[in-house]
Scaffold this motif. Sequence first.
Motif, PDB file in Angstrom:
ATOM      1  N   UNK A  69      21.525  38.714 -20.337  1.00 21.39           N
ATOM      2  CA  UNK A  69      20.375  38.060 -20.965  1.00 21.39           C
ATOM      3  C   UNK A  69      20.695  37.898 -22.443  1.00 21.39           C
ATOM      4  N   UNK A  70      20.474  36.710 -22.986  1.00 22.63           N
ATOM      5  CA  UNK A  70      20.827  36.448 -24.375  1.00 22.63           C
ATOM      6  C   UNK A  70      19.972  37.297 -25.303  1.00 22.63           C
ATOM      7  N   UNK A  71      20.636  37.934 -26.273  1.00 24.22           N
ATOM      8  CA  UNK A  71      19.928  38.840 -27.179  1.00 24.22           C
ATOM      9  C   UNK A  71      18.909  38.114 -28.043  1.00 24.22           C
ATOM     10  N   UNK A  72      19.091  36.801 -28.257  1.00 24.20           N
ATOM     11  CA  UNK A  72      18.160  36.040 -29.087  1.00 24.20           C
ATOM     12  C   UNK A  72      17.208  35.187 -28.248  1.00 24.20           C
ATOM     13  N   UNK A 108      24.158  41.080 -35.470  1.00 23.68           N
ATOM     14  CA  UNK A 108      24.491  41.799 -34.247  1.00 23.68           C
ATOM     15  C   UNK A 108      23.905  43.206 -34.305  1.00 23.68           C
ATOM     16  N   UNK A 109      23.459  43.684 -33.181  1.00 17.82           N
ATOM     17  CA  UNK A 109      22.987  45.063 -33.082  1.00 17.82           C
ATOM     18  C   UNK A 109      24.149  46.017 -33.339  1.00 17.82           C
ATOM     19  N   UNK A 110      24.007  46.872 -34.358  1.00 12.35           N
ATOM     20  CA  UNK A 110      25.014  47.883 -34.636  1.00 12.35           C
ATOM     21  C   UNK A 110      26.345  47.341 -35.124  1.00 12.35           C
ATOM     22  N   UNK A 111      26.344  46.232 -35.892  1.00 11.03           N
ATOM     23  CA  UNK A 111      27.607  45.665 -36.341  1.00 11.03           C
ATOM     24  C   UNK A 111      28.443  46.680 -37.127  1.00 11.03           C
ATOM     25  N   UNK A 112      27.795  47.504 -37.945  1.00 14.85           N
ATOM     26  CA  UNK A 112      28.543  48.470 -38.750  1.00 14.85           C
ATOM     27  C   UNK A 112      29.360  49.405 -37.862  1.00 14.85           C
ATOM     28  N   UNK A 113      28.750  49.861 -36.766  1.00 13.45           N
ATOM     29  CA  UNK A 113      29.484  50.740 -35.848  1.00 13.45           C
ATOM     30  C   UNK A 113      30.600  49.977 -35.139  1.00 13.45           C
ATOM     31  N   UNK A 114      30.323  48.730 -34.741  1.00 13.53           N
ATOM     32  CA  UNK A 114      31.359  47.930 -34.093  1.00 13.53           C
ATOM     33  C   UNK A 114      32.554  47.777 -35.021  1.00 13.53           C
ATOM     34  N   UNK A 115      32.298  47.406 -36.275  1.00 15.54           N
ATOM     35  CA  UNK A 115      33.387  47.184 -37.235  1.00 15.54           C
ATOM     36  C   UNK A 115      34.161  48.460 -37.522  1.00 15.54           C
ATOM     37  N   UNK A 116      33.482  49.598 -37.474  1.00 19.94           N
ATOM     38  CA  UNK A 116      34.128  50.868 -37.784  1.00 19.94           C
ATOM     39  C   UNK A 116      34.938  51.422 -36.616  1.00 19.94           C
ATOM     40  N   UNK A 117      34.610  51.010 -35.400  1.00 13.80           N
ATOM     41  CA  UNK A 117      35.227  51.630 -34.225  1.00 13.80           C
ATOM     42  C   UNK A 117      36.072  50.685 -33.379  1.00 13.80           C
ATOM     43  N   UNK A 118      35.996  49.379 -33.652  1.00 17.81           N
ATOM     44  CA  UNK A 118      36.611  48.412 -32.756  1.00 17.81           C
ATOM     45  C   UNK A 118      37.405  47.382 -33.541  1.00 17.81           C
ATOM     46  N   UNK A 119      38.625  47.139 -33.122  1.00 18.36           N
ATOM     47  CA  UNK A 119      39.400  46.063 -33.716  1.00 18.36           C
ATOM     48  C   UNK A 119      38.859  44.738 -33.212  1.00 18.36           C
ATOM     49  N   UNK A 120      38.630  43.804 -34.139  1.00 13.26           N
ATOM     50  CA  UNK A 120      38.073  42.493 -33.798  1.00 13.26           C
ATOM     51  C   UNK A 120      39.089  41.424 -34.172  1.00 13.26           C
TER      52      UNK A 120
END
Length: 202
Positions: free
Chosen positions: A48-51, A122-134
């Motif tokens: 389901x689309x978040x927006x 994005x929900x939790x972008x800071x955590x995504x950027x800190x934990x995941x290579x994009x």
Amino acid sequence: MATPVPGERTVALFGGSFNPPHMGHVLLCAYALGTRPVDALWLVPAFRHAFGKVLAPFEDRLEMCRLAAALLGPRAVASDVEGKLGGESRTLVTLRHLRAAHPERRFVLLVGSDVLSERQAWFGWEEIAATTEVWAVRRAGAPPPDPGGVATEPSIEIPDVSSTEVRRRLAADEPVGHLVPRTVLDYVRRRGLYRHHPAENA
């Protein structure tokens, strides 16, 4: 969920509405598989689309992703993880779930650079950027984004194809064979998708 591949280590996750998947998606995936150190690539359609945007049924979009993935060889598969999680699809929630379910794997995110301008929403972008290579690949016609620590590919651009334009053309009975994989287009026609789907909904 995607079937584990023996010896699999790094998995690139390419998420989106895939409403429908098009040649821009396929080319981006092919580029990543051909140039990046990945053992597998999973196309992850949102449940389901978040927006709140209106989407074709999840099972249809999942099947179209399977058809698109089949063009990319055995390392590419479609994952139903967000269907199993249900509710609004959030990248961070999906990442947390997959890491818990597959601790032996390293998950990275593959995105088109045009979505980087939306990342602060994005929900939790800071955590995504800190934990995941994009990894971001540029989309033709999109302005160069502020990478903000995201690995970008400045020397290549993916053709400017959008699902919105594909849906508009389908509703208007205009040609789309140059924009959508043949197998996906056959499925769309067989299922009667997007005949009256409003083009403004992603």
